[in-house]
Design an enzyme around this catalytic site. Structure first.
Site, PDB file in Angstrom:
ATOM      1  N   SER A   8       0.835  -1.202   0.000  1.00 13.53           N
ATOM      2  CA  SER A   8       0.000   0.000   0.000  1.00 13.53           C
ATOM      3  C   SER A   8       0.875   1.260   0.000  1.00 13.53           C
ATOM      4  CB  SER A   8      -0.931  -0.015   1.206  1.00 13.53           C
ATOM      5  OG  SER A   8      -1.874   1.020   1.105  1.00 13.53           O
ATOM      6  N   SER A  62      -3.368 -10.747  -2.566  1.00 15.37           N
ATOM      7  CA  SER A  62      -3.570 -11.630  -3.737  1.00 15.37           C
ATOM      8  C   SER A  62      -2.599 -12.815  -3.683  1.00 15.37           C
ATOM      9  CB  SER A  62      -3.445 -10.853  -5.052  1.00 15.37           C
ATOM     10  OG  SER A  62      -2.317 -10.012  -5.114  1.00 15.37           O
TER      11      SER A  62
END
Lengths: 204, 204
Positions: A44, A111
């Site tokens: 992030s 993911s």
């Protein structure tokens, strides 16, 4: 709309704004920068830092991450393997909509499953999907544990936690592998930018 | 990333690119133009025509419609009432992601249920959601029947077909009601543009 208008509509549809038009206007390609890695690996932070750099250069960007997707589009999904798959599938589809809109979309999701990332890659045209592996080790991520999530996962309070009770499948052919475990943020940004320059995705 | 970097990350995050930054760069607000109406009422044609006009003016736009959503993001959904609700919810969430990216997003879905449209409206900040009712009557839409869908619905080949075997709930407070049953395409575009000018969403 009259019959005459309907005919002109047909002509009109040939003039629909398409991806090439948008890219020409924006002055750059639409691509997805798909950041993957363990919780705490810096996905992030790095994605937002790269976005900032790109934005300052005049590139049209957006970031998709847990903050704006998990409570909205994927608010109906939990964290089982099936739910995670569906989460990634939807993010992949949305990333395609942004790419088609001529935008550089940066996604920051763990993911963890190779197959899911492959599904997203295949949604996109060749060259549009750039997988960026944030390669901080589990040991490093767990020692940081900024949000205290690893501790809770170890205590069994969080189930299906990637790296602890659910696997993370390391990318085999990521376009970029960033050693976020030892590089500084600036160095990490530079590595990503170098790839984007070298591949003509953005121009200095 | 080192401790020092982590600290600088915190500072950095204050500088994340936000919606206001994107809107300032683009020179216009992000909004959603939500076209609703019966099949054949001109939603898709009108939305693409308005997009073309906006794009030529330099506005950053995209269109979400059945072509790019129903086979992708919502490819897992059918046409039951529940599935239609979920379809509209997802489109609403994605429209918000585009609005947050500073883009004018035009959506063209029948979106027959008032409550569902209300849910999407509430996702957005006041003024960001502009409902555009394409008000061609069922009689007009059925008489056009460009795709032969009404005929098939009358014959029972298509179930839950809006206007025939499933209700369309007319908007009570649409920002714009366009009489697509009698206006030409140009006139319809002008009506939408007039609203966007009058409300300062785009500047001539």
């Amino acid at each position: 709309m009259s019959e005459q208008q309907k005919s002109s509509n047909v002509v009109w549809h040939e003039g629909e704004v398409n991806r090439a038009d948008r890219e020409a206007k924006n002055g750059h390609k639409g691509v997805v920068l798909w950041f993957t890695g363990l919780s705490g690996s810096g996905k992030s932070t790095l994605s937002h830092a790269v976005e900032n750099k790109l934005f300052q250069m005049g590139v049209h960007t957006t970031v998709l991450d847990g903050d704006n997707v998990r409570h909205g589009l994927c608010g109906d999904l939990g964290f089982s393997d099936v739910a995670r798959r569906e989460n990634i599938r939807r993010v992949g589809e949305v990333s395609k909509l942004f790419v088609d809109a001529g935008i550089v979309v940066l996604t920051a999701f763990i993911s963890p499953f190779r197959e899911d990332r492959q599904v997203v890659r295949k949604l996109h045209q060749a060259g549009d999907f750039i997988e960026i592996y944030c390669a901080a080790s589990l040991e490093t991520c767990e020692s940081r544990d900024v949000k205290g999530l690893y501790k809770r996962a170890r205590q069994g309070e969080i189930k299906n936690f990637t790296g602890i009770s659910s696997p993370y499948e390391v990318p085999e052919k990521a376009e970029i592998t960033v050693d976020t475990g030892s590089l500084s943020l600036d160095e990490s940004v530079q590595q990503v930018m170098h790839y984007l320059y070298a591949n003509g995705i953005v121009i200095k």
